[in-house]
Every structure is written in C-alpha cells, then in structure tokens.
Write an enzyme that holds these catalytic residues in place. Structure first.
Site, PDB file in Angstrom:
ATOM      1  N   SER A 257       7.799  19.970   7.013  1.00  0.00           N
ATOM      2  CA  SER A 257       7.005  19.929   5.790  1.00  0.00           C
ATOM      3  C   SER A 257       7.614  20.909   4.798  1.00  0.00           C
ATOM      4  O   SER A 257       8.567  21.612   5.129  1.00  0.00           O
ATOM      5  CB  SER A 257       5.592  20.417   6.053  1.00  0.00           C
TER       6      SER A 257
ATOM      7  N   GLU B  21      14.828  19.789  -7.629  1.00  0.00           N
ATOM      8  CA  GLU B  21      14.714  18.337  -7.546  1.00  0.00           C
ATOM      9  C   GLU B  21      13.279  17.946  -7.843  1.00  0.00           C
ATOM     10  O   GLU B  21      12.375  18.771  -7.760  1.00  0.00           O
ATOM     11  CB  GLU B  21      15.070  17.855  -6.129  1.00  0.00           C
TER      12      GLU B  21
ATOM     13  N   LYS C 203       9.870  16.071  -6.735  1.00  0.00           N
ATOM     14  CA  LYS C 203       9.244  15.748  -5.455  1.00  0.00           C
ATOM     15  C   LYS C 203       8.695  14.326  -5.582  1.00  0.00           C
ATOM     16  O   LYS C 203       7.685  14.092  -6.235  1.00  0.00           O
ATOM     17  CB  LYS C 203       8.129  16.736  -5.134  1.00  0.00           C
TER      18      LYS C 203
ATOM     19  N   ASP D  31       6.914  10.990  -4.661  1.00  0.00           N
ATOM     20  CA  ASP D  31       5.691  10.787  -3.894  1.00  0.00           C
ATOM     21  C   ASP D  31       5.692   9.396  -3.264  1.00  0.00           C
ATOM     22  O   ASP D  31       5.383   8.405  -3.906  1.00  0.00           O
ATOM     23  CB  ASP D  31       4.486  10.942  -4.830  1.00  0.00           C
TER      24      ASP D  31
ATOM     25  N   TYR E 202      17.369  12.775  -0.838  1.00  0.00           N
ATOM     26  CA  TYR E 202      17.375  14.187  -1.243  1.00  0.00           C
ATOM     27  C   TYR E 202      18.006  15.152  -0.250  1.00  0.00           C
ATOM     28  O   TYR E 202      18.079  16.336  -0.502  1.00  0.00           O
ATOM     29  CB  TYR E 202      15.948  14.647  -1.571  1.00  0.00           C
TER      30      TYR E 202
ATOM     31  N   LYS F 286       3.734  22.325  -6.879  1.00  0.00           N
ATOM     32  CA  LYS F 286       2.876  21.175  -7.165  1.00  0.00           C
ATOM     33  C   LYS F 286       2.423  21.177  -8.620  1.00  0.00           C
ATOM     34  O   LYS F 286       1.923  22.186  -9.103  1.00  0.00           O
ATOM     35  CB  LYS F 286       1.635  21.211  -6.259  1.00  0.00           C
TER      36      LYS F 286
ATOM     37  N   CYS G  69     -31.764  -0.661   1.874  1.00  0.00           N
ATOM     38  CA  CYS G  69     -30.406  -1.196   2.000  1.00  0.00           C
ATOM     39  C   CYS G  69     -30.152  -2.256   0.921  1.00  0.00           C
ATOM     40  O   CYS G  69     -30.937  -3.190   0.776  1.00  0.00           O
ATOM     41  CB  CYS G  69     -30.210  -1.808   3.382  1.00  0.00           C
TER      42      CYS G  69
ATOM     43  N   CYS H 108     -29.696  -5.765   3.000  1.00  0.00           N
ATOM     44  CA  CYS H 108     -30.720  -6.427   3.819  1.00  0.00           C
ATOM     45  C   CYS H 108     -32.128  -5.907   3.526  1.00  0.00           C
ATOM     46  O   CYS H 108     -33.084  -6.317   4.167  1.00  0.00           O
ATOM     47  CB  CYS H 108     -30.398  -6.281   5.303  1.00  0.00           C
TER      48      CYS H 108
ATOM     49  N   CYS I 222     -28.473   2.416   7.107  1.00  0.00           N
ATOM     50  CA  CYS I 222     -29.333   1.255   7.231  1.00  0.00           C
ATOM     51  C   CYS I 222     -29.491   1.009   8.729  1.00  0.00           C
ATOM     52  O   CYS I 222     -28.516   0.781   9.432  1.00  0.00           O
ATOM     53  CB  CYS I 222     -28.697   0.038   6.573  1.00  0.00           C
TER      54      CYS I 222
ATOM     55  N   CYS J  66     -27.941  -6.751   9.541  1.00  0.00           N
ATOM     56  CA  CYS J  66     -27.404  -6.412   8.229  1.00  0.00           C
ATOM     57  C   CYS J  66     -25.957  -6.899   8.160  1.00  0.00           C
ATOM     58  O   CYS J  66     -25.104  -6.444   8.917  1.00  0.00           O
ATOM     59  CB  CYS J  66     -27.506  -4.895   8.050  1.00  0.00           C
TER      60      CYS J  66
HETATM   61  P1  AMP Z   1       4.697  17.834   2.309  1.00  0.00           P
HETATM   62  O1  AMP Z   1       4.490  16.485   2.956  1.00  0.00           O
HETATM   63  O2  AMP Z   1       3.785  18.082   1.158  1.00  0.00           O
HETATM   64  O3  AMP Z   1       4.827  18.942   3.270  1.00  0.00           O
HETATM   65  O4  AMP Z   1       6.099  17.730   1.592  1.00  0.00           O
HETATM   66  C1  AMP Z   1       7.244  17.421   2.323  1.00  0.00           C
HETATM   67  C2  AMP Z   1       7.688  16.059   1.938  1.00  0.00           C
HETATM   68  O5  AMP Z   1       8.085  15.977   0.600  1.00  0.00           O
HETATM   69  C3  AMP Z   1       8.908  15.650   2.689  1.00  0.00           C
HETATM   70  O6  AMP Z   1       8.591  15.102   3.924  1.00  0.00           O
HETATM   71  C4  AMP Z   1       9.516  14.623   1.785  1.00  0.00           C
HETATM   72  O7  AMP Z   1       9.121  13.341   2.224  1.00  0.00           O
HETATM   73  C5  AMP Z   1       8.890  14.854   0.439  1.00  0.00           C
HETATM   74  N1  AMP Z   1       9.874  15.039  -0.629  1.00  0.00           N
HETATM   75  C6  AMP Z   1       9.846  14.362  -1.801  1.00  0.00           C
HETATM   76  N2  AMP Z   1      10.845  14.728  -2.591  1.00  0.00           N
HETATM   77  C7  AMP Z   1      11.564  15.646  -1.928  1.00  0.00           C
HETATM   78  C8  AMP Z   1      12.736  16.389  -2.227  1.00  0.00           C
HETATM   79  N3  AMP Z   1      13.364  16.268  -3.387  1.00  0.00           N
HETATM   80  N4  AMP Z   1      13.188  17.245  -1.286  1.00  0.00           N
HETATM   81  C9  AMP Z   1      12.555  17.391  -0.112  1.00  0.00           C
HETATM   82  N5  AMP Z   1      11.435  16.716   0.231  1.00  0.00           N
HETATM   83  C10 AMP Z   1      10.942  15.845  -0.664  1.00  0.00           C
HETATM   84 ZN    ZN Z   2     -28.811  -3.275   5.737  1.00  0.00          ZN
END
Ligand code: AMP
Ligand code: ZN
Length: 676
Positions: free
Chosen positions: A80, A110, A112, A114, A221, A320, A414, A417, A432, A438
């Site tokens: 993580s 870089e 992050k 999502d 990455y 973040k 409810c 029902c 319920c 139900c």
């Molecule tokens: P978290 O899940 O919040 O602990 O964040 C870690 C996750 O961020 C990693 O498992 C990656 O999948 C994701 N991630 C997205 N962009 C990057 C990046 N540029 N470098 C490293 N991890 C990244």
């Molecule tokens: Zn119900």
C-alpha cells in the site's frame, strides 16, 4: 515469403497499429483497414494452427472463459502507500527519510490513478501473466482478461529487460465509462456507479470477450526487477536498465507501455508542492479518475536503503486531494428494503455532477443519521464522494432551508408490504418483520442463495429471480429445485436453451459443498468465514440446528450475536421445512466424506488434463472429482496424459498438442459415465 513469415509480419504490423491507437492515441490507419488486416490474420491462423502464438493480436478479442481465477503469490509483494493530506505531512516525511539516507533527495511525482492495481510479468519481451493485487501477498491471475486491454503490450519493443514485473492501474476513462452507461440505460439496465469499481469488476469477469468490449486502459507506474543479484535488471545485451524511478518510467514508455506524461522529476519538496498545486486543479481535465499524487524518492539506491514498513514503502507517499464536494437539492427520501428486511433510507437528489459522474442518490444509512443531519425534503445539501460507490451527504445548508420546511418523519410501515416496522434495542436500523411475505426480502434471499460465492447457480441471474417470484413460481430457495424448463420458458428474455441452462445450473448446485450452502441459506451474520467455521465444527446442518447458545459461543470466534442469530434461524418452523426440503432434493447439508479423504482409487495411475467450460459441473469440481478418485490432474498435455476432458471452447493450443500426441479427448458426459 513463407506462410509463417506472412503471419509474423501481419502480427508485427497490427501490433504497431494497436500501439499507435491505444498508447499514443494517434492512429495512422482507419478502423476499417485495421479490421480487414485482422481478419486476414485470423484466417491464416485458423488455416495454420501450427503457428499459434498466445500473444497474437487476434487474441485481443477475448473468448477464453475463466470460471475460477487461480490464486498466485506475488513474487514481490504489492504494498500500500502511506497517505498524506497536507504539506506539513510531506515535510514530516522528508525529515524522517533524511535521517535514513545520505545525499540530496530528488523526487518523482506521479498522479495517483484511481482504478484497480495490476501486476504484469514479462519474460523475454512477452507478457507472461497478469495478477490482481488481492491482499498484496497474493492475487488472482487474470491474464486472459488483461490481454484484451489493447494498451497493454503483449510483446515489447526496444531494449527491454529480460524479466521483470511492471505495476499499473487498470482504469476506465470517463468517456468510455459514460458511453457504456448510455448503452446500458438503452437496454433497460442500471448504469454502473463509478469508473473505478467498474474497472475492478471487469478484471474478474468470467468471459474475456466481455472484458474486451469494455474500454479499459492501463497506466503503468513501476518496474520491478525479479533478479535480486542484479538490482537494476539487464537487457538482452546484458546492460543494466536504469537507476532511478524517473528513468524506469521513461524506459517503460520506450518498451511500449502507457506511462502518463504527467510524471515529473523534481529536485526538492518545493517542486513537489508545485506539482500538487498544478494537478489539484488540472486533474478535472484528465480523461481518467485520479485521487491524488504519488511522490517517490527518485534514486533506486536510496529507495533500497529506505526499504519498507509492514505495509508500505518508506520511499513513497501518496498525497490525497481533498474529496470534491457539491451542493444540490434533496428532492425526497425513499426507503429500500433489503433481503434481511433492513430498511435503508435513500436521498433522491437533484442530479448533479460530482467528480466526473452524475449523482442522483445518496445513502442516508438510518433514522439516526437523518435526525443527526436534520435533513428534510427541499433542503440544499452538500454531497461528497469518497471511496465508496454511493456518495455521502455531509451537511445541510441551513441558510437555504425553505420557510415551510417540515421535519422528516421516519416511516413506520414497510414501503413494500405495509407491515409495521420494528427496531430492536442496539440496532441502528429498522426492520420489516414480515420475513416470509415481503417481496424484496423473498427475492433478496433467493438472490443471495444463487450468487457466486454461495451456490453459484449458472444461468440464473438476480433479475430472473425477481421474475420467478413475481410470477408466483418460487417463494423460497428450496422451490428452485422443483422448477421445470416448461415453467420458465414463458418468462421475459427466456428461451428453450436458456431455460435448460437454468435448470442444469440449479441441478449442479447440489454438488456445492456444505460450507457454502451454509453461507447461501442466509442466516444473518453468517458470512463466508463464519459459515466455514460452523461447517467445520458441526459437520452437518442437523448438528448445527440442535446446538445450544452455550455450545455455539464455545466455538472459536463465534460470538453471542452470531449464536443468537443461528438459534433464531432454526427456531423458525418455516426455515426448518425449507431446510428439510433442501435435504430431500440432495443439496449438501453435511460435510462430505470426499472432502476429507479420497473416495476411491478408481482412477489410480490415470492422468487427466481438463480444458474448456463445462455444463453440469464446474472445472474445479471436475478436478476435485478426479483427485478424489485417485487420479492425477495436470495443467499441460504431455505423453503421460491419459485423457483430456474437454468442455466447450477448449484452448486451441491444447487441441493441437492433443492431436500431435494422439491423446484421446473425451467430453464431460463420457467422463462422468465411464469413469465415475
Ligand atoms: P492505497 O491503495 O491507497 O494504499 O494506494 C496504493 C495504490 O495506489 C497502489 O496499489 C496502486 O494501485 C495505486 N496507484 C495509483 N497510481 C499510482 C502511482 N503512480 N504509483 C504507485 N501506486 C499508484
Ligand atoms: Zn415488508
């Protein structure tokens, strides 16, 4: 040119076009011409299967079915990242790491991304496997699905290293996501909630051709070298690859990977702050979702010195972005009934765009929450989207409250029902109590029963359950076993074939192990893990049904709440009748001996390879059946293979090999009839 050369030249050409289109976003031929060339290649490959290549561009369209994803231990753990939320947090971090390393520290910044993390393994320039992050130590192998993502190179170019893992994020860019949703709405399906969850759900689809249809992308990455003796890996000439994070990104880009250009090398935290400020605003222009920035110590030597904590690298930090908030009007509050009878209030909002998606609803959790927020229809509210699918209401904008506003009265009956709701002490939610009458509860319980983790009934979906219940054909999960194809065919979107599949799927569920049945029957608080524990301890449903509270709480990790719920479940006459019926139909209600010891030695000295998709039984069950009867299951065909049990869509390479070695191929029916 020989045929082989022709095939290879076409593959090479198509690969380059894929790269131009999906990685560089700069196609140089029309889709039509591309498809034409792809067709030519497909035809040649069909005619000359001896030139099969698992990484051919033709295989990008998918088609391989995976019933159960193989668990793979990561060679290098997927960590993580530590989170920071302010510049002070980052200053603290730098102070900490400066104590641990010498010299100045440069950083690679870089975005992050999502989405869902993925680890790709390449050997000699070929994609070998793709594994999800899972719990970081082990994940699921999803190679067949990953291959359909066109921006992931199946073969590398340039001076790539001989063996390495590369990590990235599978994302679903907004444009494709919105297009997908538009199509779903058109055919009457619910739109997906957000790109991230849809991306991660896509990785685990069983049918890779479904994955191929989704406009997924992969942003890379991190390159990780497998050989610990040569810390920076080597290319074909034996030269080392790179010594910094930033170089590694540039290298990866040159090998054909999609590495976003946003990545930037900076000399100090000042540069990091600039990067953050810039992207905090500019991120809204990006084609994909981001939830922050990742800052990494640039030097790999320094990274090595810093090492890892139990959960994350010391040399990296996520920053973040603050979650985006919008304000909108709450039109009304409606109430949903879950399968346990729990009532969930839902806020119906004036649609508003939030973090790239249109938000129409937000969860309100329960009566207390409504009271705490003092939220009323007509109020203007602030909505925020965190990691969860459904956005949250943070506060009410009291300044904007209409004068005639009335405080919210929580429902007493409810909505489905009309039964009076109950709320037990210590419970946050209203329920319920009309368990058997139900509709959403009846449907919800059966829907739970058939899910993959439970009875995994193929050919039966959640919507069909609703249709079956509403048509009066079933009222509980035991009724499923009395359904006939004739009854089912008249239902919406059903045909003879699909009705037959449904009935076969129900039949096959009789093989599901007791521990999963115990989970499937939906005793409140009995999740998968608890079900396993109870199954192991009690061995049969009868033993469990006769257990006392004291007895139950003595089982490891079973608390009073679960114990009471179990007692409650079996004290109901209706439940007992349903369970008895399941027993009569042949559902596994005790631990089967076979799961403990080998049943027979019937298949001793025989070795099987199992390939394809099966109808009456899952691949894993088939394998287990072979092993339980003393046979051997192996994954690849060799001279020693006795039989290949083939289902639908057996892999083409296996077929060729089987023909070459003249190994008999038998169907699942032949296997079940002649061997078991
Ligand atoms: P978290 O899940 O919040 O602990 O964040 C870690 C996750 O961020 C990693 O498992 C990656 O999948 C994701 N991630 C997205 N962009 C990057 C990046 N540029 N470098 C490293 N991890 C990244
Ligand atoms: Zn119900």
């Amino acid at each position: 040119m020989t045929i082989e050369e022709q095939i290879n030249a076409l593959r090479e050409e198509l690969r380059a076009h894929n790269y131009n289109y999906y990685v560089l976003d700069n196609p140089i031929i029309s889709d039509y011409d591309f498809d034409k060339k792809l067709k030519v290649l497909q035809t040649l490959e069909e005619q000359y299967p001896e030139f099969y290549d698992a990484n051919s561009p033709t295989l990008r369209v998918g088609g391989e079915i995976t019933k159960n994803f193989k668990t793979v231990v990561h060679e290098h753990r997927m960590y993580s990242l530590d989170n920071s939320y302010s510049k002070e947090d980052l200053l603290d971090w730098e102070t900490r790491i400066k104590k641990l390393v010498d010299g100045e520290i440069k950083y690679t910044c870089e975005l992050k991304y999502d989405g869902a993390s993925i680890s790709l393994t390449y050997e000699k320039g070929n994609l070998l496997k793709a594994v999800t992050r899972g719990d970081g130590v082990q994940g699921d192998e999803v190679t067949a699905n990953i291959k359909t993502i066109k921006s992931i190179p199946l073969k590398l170019k340039g001076d790539y290293l001989q063996k390495f893992d590369i990590r990235g994020e599978i994302v679903l860019p907004f444009e494709g996501f919105n297009k997908m949703n538009k199509e779903r709405v058109e055919i009457g399906e619910e739109p997906y909630k957000n790109p991230r969850n849809t991306a991660s759900g896509s990785l685990k689809l069983q049918d890779s051709s479904e994955v191929a249809k989704r406009p997924l992308d992969c942003l890379l990455y991190s390159v990780i070298i497998s050989n610990n003796n040569s810390p920076f890996g080597r290319n074909a000439e034996g030269k080392v690859g790179f010594q910094t994070q930033f170089e590694s990104l540039e290298k990866a880009r040159s090998w054909g990977f999609k590495v976003p250009k946003a990545a930037q090398l900076v000399n100090s935290l000042e540069g990091v702050f600039e990067f953050i400020n810039y992207w905090d605003v500019k991120r809204y222009d990006l084609p994909f979702e981001t939830d922050g920035v990742v800052i990494k110590v640039n030097s790999l030597f320094q990274q090595e010195e810093l090492g890892y904590t139990a959960k994350s690298p010391r040399w990296a930090m996520a920053y973040k972005f603050k979650a985006e908030q919008v304000s909108t009007v709450l039109n009304s509050i409606s109430y949903q009934v879950g399968r346990t009878g729990a009532i969930t209030p839902v806020a119906n909002l004036e649609p508003v765009e939030l973090a790239g998606t249109i938000v129409k609803r937000a969860s309100l959790h329960n009566a207390d929450q409504i009271e705490k927020l003092d939220i009323r229809a007509g109020d203007t509210v602030f909505v925020e989207k965190g990691g969860e699918i459904i956005p949250k209401i943070i506060t009410v904008d009291f300044k904007k409250r209409p004068e005639n506003s009335q405080s919210t009265q929580y429902i007493t009956h409810c909505p489905e029902c009309k039964t009076e709701l109950v709320r037990q002490e210590g419970d946050a939610k209203h329920y319920c109590p009309n368990f058997y009458g139900c509709n959403p509860q009846i449907i919800g319980r059966i829907q739970h029963y058939i899910t993959r983790k439970a009875m995994d009934i193929e050919g039966l979906g959640g919507e069909t359950v609703g249709l079956l219940v509403n048509a009066g054909l079933i009222n509980n999960y035991a009724d499923l076993y009395e359904l006939t194809a004739v009854q089912v065919i008249p239902l919406e979107r059903m045909a003879e074939k699909s009705a037959e599949n449904l009935i076969n799927g129900i039949e096959a569920s009789k093989q599901i192990l007791f521990e999963r049945v115990l989970y499937a029957i939906g005793i409140r608080y009995v999740g998968e893990t608890v079900a396993k524990k109870l199954a192991k301890h009690y061995k049969s449903i009868d033993n469990l049904a006769n257990a006392s509270i004291d007895d139950l709480v003595n089982v490891d990790e079973i608390g009073e709440k679960i114990a009471e719920s179990v007692i409650n479940f079996f004290s109901s006459n209706e439940n007992r009748i349903i369970i008895d019926r399941l027993k009569q139909f042949g559902v596994q209600l005790e631990v089967s001996e076979g799961s403990l010891t080998n049943q027979t030695e019937k298949l001793k000295n025989l070795s099987f390879v199992v390939s394809g998709v099966f109808n009456s039984i899952s691949r894993d069950e088939l394998k287990k059946m072979i092993e339980d009867n003393g046979g051997k299951v192996s994954s690849s065909i060799s001279k020693r293979t006795s039989y290949i049990v083939a289902g639908d869509r057996m892999g083409p390479s296996k077929k060729i090999k089987a023909d070459q070695l003249q190994i008999p191929i038998i169907s699942e029916e032949e296997f079940l009839n002649s061997f078991i």
